[in-house]
Every structure is written in structure tokens, then in C-alpha cells.
Design a protein around this motif. Structure first.
Motif, short mmCIF file in Angstrom:
data_model
loop_
_atom_site.label_atom_id
_atom_site.label_comp_id
_atom_site.label_asym_id
_atom_site.label_seq_id
_atom_site.Cartn_x
_atom_site.Cartn_y
_atom_site.Cartn_z
N ASP A 63 11.75 2.12 -1.33
CA ASP A 63 11.51 0.95 -2.17
C ASP A 63 12.06 -0.28 -1.45
O ASP A 63 13.11 -0.24 -0.83
CB ASP A 63 12.22 1.13 -3.52
N MET A 64 11.33 -1.40 -1.55
CA MET A 64 11.69 -2.59 -0.78
C MET A 64 12.51 -3.61 -1.57
O MET A 64 12.87 -4.65 -1.02
CB MET A 64 10.44 -3.26 -0.24
N ALA B 27 0.83 -1.21 0.00
CA ALA B 27 0.00 0.00 0.00
C ALA B 27 0.86 1.26 0.00
O ALA B 27 0.42 2.32 -0.46
CB ALA B 27 -0.92 0.00 1.21
N CYS B 28 2.09 1.14 0.51
CA CYS B 28 2.98 2.30 0.59
C CYS B 28 4.34 2.07 -0.07
O CYS B 28 4.95 3.02 -0.56
CB CYS B 28 3.22 2.69 2.05
N HIS B 29 4.82 0.83 -0.04
CA HIS B 29 6.18 0.54 -0.49
C HIS B 29 6.20 -0.12 -1.87
O HIS B 29 5.47 -1.09 -2.11
CB HIS B 29 6.88 -0.40 0.50
N SER B 30 7.05 0.38 -2.73
CA SER B 30 7.23 -0.21 -4.05
C SER B 30 8.27 -1.33 -4.00
O SER B 30 9.01 -1.47 -3.02
CB SER B 30 7.69 0.87 -5.04
N MET B 31 8.31 -2.13 -5.06
CA MET B 31 9.38 -3.10 -5.29
C MET B 31 9.72 -3.01 -6.78
O MET B 31 9.51 -3.95 -7.56
CB MET B 31 8.97 -4.52 -4.90
N ASN B 32 10.25 -1.87 -7.17
CA ASN B 32 10.43 -1.55 -8.58
C ASN B 32 11.40 -2.47 -9.31
O ASN B 32 11.35 -2.57 -10.54
CB ASN B 32 10.93 -0.10 -8.72
N LEU B 33 12.29 -3.12 -8.58
CA LEU B 33 13.31 -3.94 -9.23
C LEU B 33 12.95 -5.43 -9.28
O LEU B 33 13.73 -6.23 -9.80
CB LEU B 33 14.65 -3.77 -8.50
N VAL B 34 11.79 -5.79 -8.77
CA VAL B 34 11.41 -7.20 -8.69
C VAL B 34 10.37 -7.52 -9.75
O VAL B 34 9.27 -6.95 -9.76
CB VAL B 34 10.87 -7.55 -7.29
N ALA B 35 10.71 -8.44 -10.66
CA ALA B 35 9.78 -8.88 -11.69
C ALA B 35 8.93 -10.03 -11.17
O ALA B 35 9.37 -10.81 -10.33
CB ALA B 35 10.54 -9.31 -12.94
#
Length: 249
Positions: free
Chosen positions: A121-122, A48-56
Motif C-alpha cells: 500500500d502506498m 493498477a497494482c498499488h492501493s492507497m487505503n489511508l488516503v481520502a
């Protein structure tokens, strides 16, 4: 000099608790059931708040999911894509090659929605966060291959909200005391987990401690999905070097 608990001079105030992880040590492996539970906690709470932009999405094969399951999971997300041939941006269902979409369009929007502090980002959080263990423990860590500082820290932070600050300590308005926070006495993020918040279907305890363990393990996987392969390769190299050394000797 007497220590003033209300005015700490180092952070975190409390050292993170050293947990027992299945992936610890030179022969450690991920517990796939735990990783799947951790993904569930991330999806239902953290995302809801944290992205995981590098995880496919396709990375989740390492959690034991089939190709069909990953396609279904990815399709449950809406991906903002484009431009198309007409020059327009458009929304479409996710594909395994897509990355987890961010909850906010940009960092400014994330900060505005979270009291002025954009949630990190997580993707690499479990490798980026950790507390220096100092001498002589970091020497022993070389031999024990201790690399769980990030998960230990995340677990302690997530379970450290219910403690009462020392008398006289000033907690800035709009922040929450946590003696395990790495950068001060309190942080903007309120307590994110509560007992019974996420439903598990495998019989695991539905407690804050278990949620924190599971999501910490999942974040370790997100940051280092090839950990098991790396350890296997390292073991083979060590065996080769030992045999080679014996032959040369």
C-alpha cells in the motif's frame, strides 16, 4: 577482503541519490503543480497494482483542487459499499469522504496477480521506506531536518531499472535487477515507467526521471499532508522559545 560485486552483502547495493525537493528543510513547502502531476502518475500507472487505503479524496485539497474538482474526481471511482437496507452490497460513485479504492479485493488476490508478491500500500510508503544513513550523517540530519529518505529511495528505485547486473550475479527468475532495491538484488515489480507514458499538460518533461520525481513528491504528501502546517508550528515554537529564553536571561 576483496569485495565480490556479484554477491553483495548489504542492500541496497547503491545508496539512493539525494534529490532536491521543494519540501525539504525547515521552511520547505510542497510544489502543488508537482503534486498534481504525481497524482496523475499514480492514477495512470501505480494504481493498477498499488492501493492507497489511508488516503481520502478530500485530502487532495492540499494539491490546490477546489471542492467541485474533488467531487468530480471522486465520482470517477466506483466504491463497493453496503450493506443496504436489504442486506446487499452495492456499487456507487465515490464521494470526497471516501478513500482511494484498492485495485484488488484482498491481499491474496493482489499477490496472485503479481507473481506471488502483493504490492505494498502506498499511503505511507514515503515515510516507511528509506535507507539508514549511518554515522555521522544522521547527526547532521538532525540539524538540517533531512526527512526525504523515502522520496529519495522511491525516486532511485523507479529510475534504477536500466542498469546491468555485475557479471556472475544470479537474478532469480521472474524478478528484475535494481541496485536500489532495499531487500535484495532484484524485485518482482517490473520497470513501471517509460518516457512519454503519462501526458502532462503543463509543459513538464515527460520522462522517467520526471515521472519518478513527481510521484515520489506526491507520495510524500500522501504520507504527510500536514507537513507545511507542522513546519510553521515548529518555527513559531522556536521563535517563542528564543524570545522566552531571552526574557528569562
Amino acid at each position: 577482503e576483496e569485495h565480490n560485486a556479484a554477491a553483495p552483502t548489504h542492500f541496497p547495493i547503491n545508496e539512493p541519490k539525494e534529490m532536491s525537493w521543494s519540501f525539504a528543510g525547515p521552511f520547505g513547502t510542497y510544489d502543488k503543480a508537482q503534486l498534481q502531476r504525481g497524482l496523475k502518475v499514480y492514477k495512470e500507472v501505480c494504481s493498477a497494482c498499488h492501493s492507497m487505503n489511508l488516503v481520502a479524496f478530500r485530502t487532495l485539497e492540499g494539491l490546490g483542487y477546489s471542492e467541485a474538482q474533488i467531487k468530480t474526481l471522486a465520482a470517477g471511482y466506483t466504491i463497493h459499499d453496503g450493506p443496504n437496507d436489504a442486506g446487499d452490497m452495492f456499487d456507487r460513485p465515490g464521494k470526497p469522504s471516501d478513500h482511494f479504492p484498492a485495485p484488488f479485493p484482498n491481499e491474496q488476490a493482489a499477490a496472485s496477480a503479481n507473481g506471488g508478491a502483493a504490492p505494498p500500500d502506498m499511503s505511507l510508503l514515503a515515510k516507511a521506506r528509506g535507507v539508514e544513513r549511518g554515522f555521522p550523517r544522521f547527526i547532521f540530519d538532525i540539524f538540517t531536518q533531512y526527512a526525504q529518505g523515502g522520496p529519495d529511495y522511491i525516486h532511485s528505485l523507479l529510475t534504477g531499472y536500466d542498469q546491468t547486473p555485475p557479471a556472475g550475479m544470479v537474478i532469480p527468475e521472474g524478478t528484475h535487477y535494481n541496485p536500489y532495491f532495499l531487500s535484495g538484488v532484484s524485485l518482482k515489480m517490473p520497470k513501471p515507467l517509460s518516457d512519454g507514458q503519462v501526458t502532462y499538460d503543463d509543459g513538464a518533461p515527460q520522462t522517467v526521471d520526471q515521472y519518478a520525481r513527481d510521484v515520489s513528491a506526491f507520495l510524500m504528501f500522501a504520507a504527510e499532508p500536514h507537513l507545511e502546517d507542522r513546519k510553521k508550528t515548529g518555527f513559531r515554537v522556536m521563535i517563542f522559545l528564543l524570545l522566552f529564553g531571552a526574557l528569562v536571561y
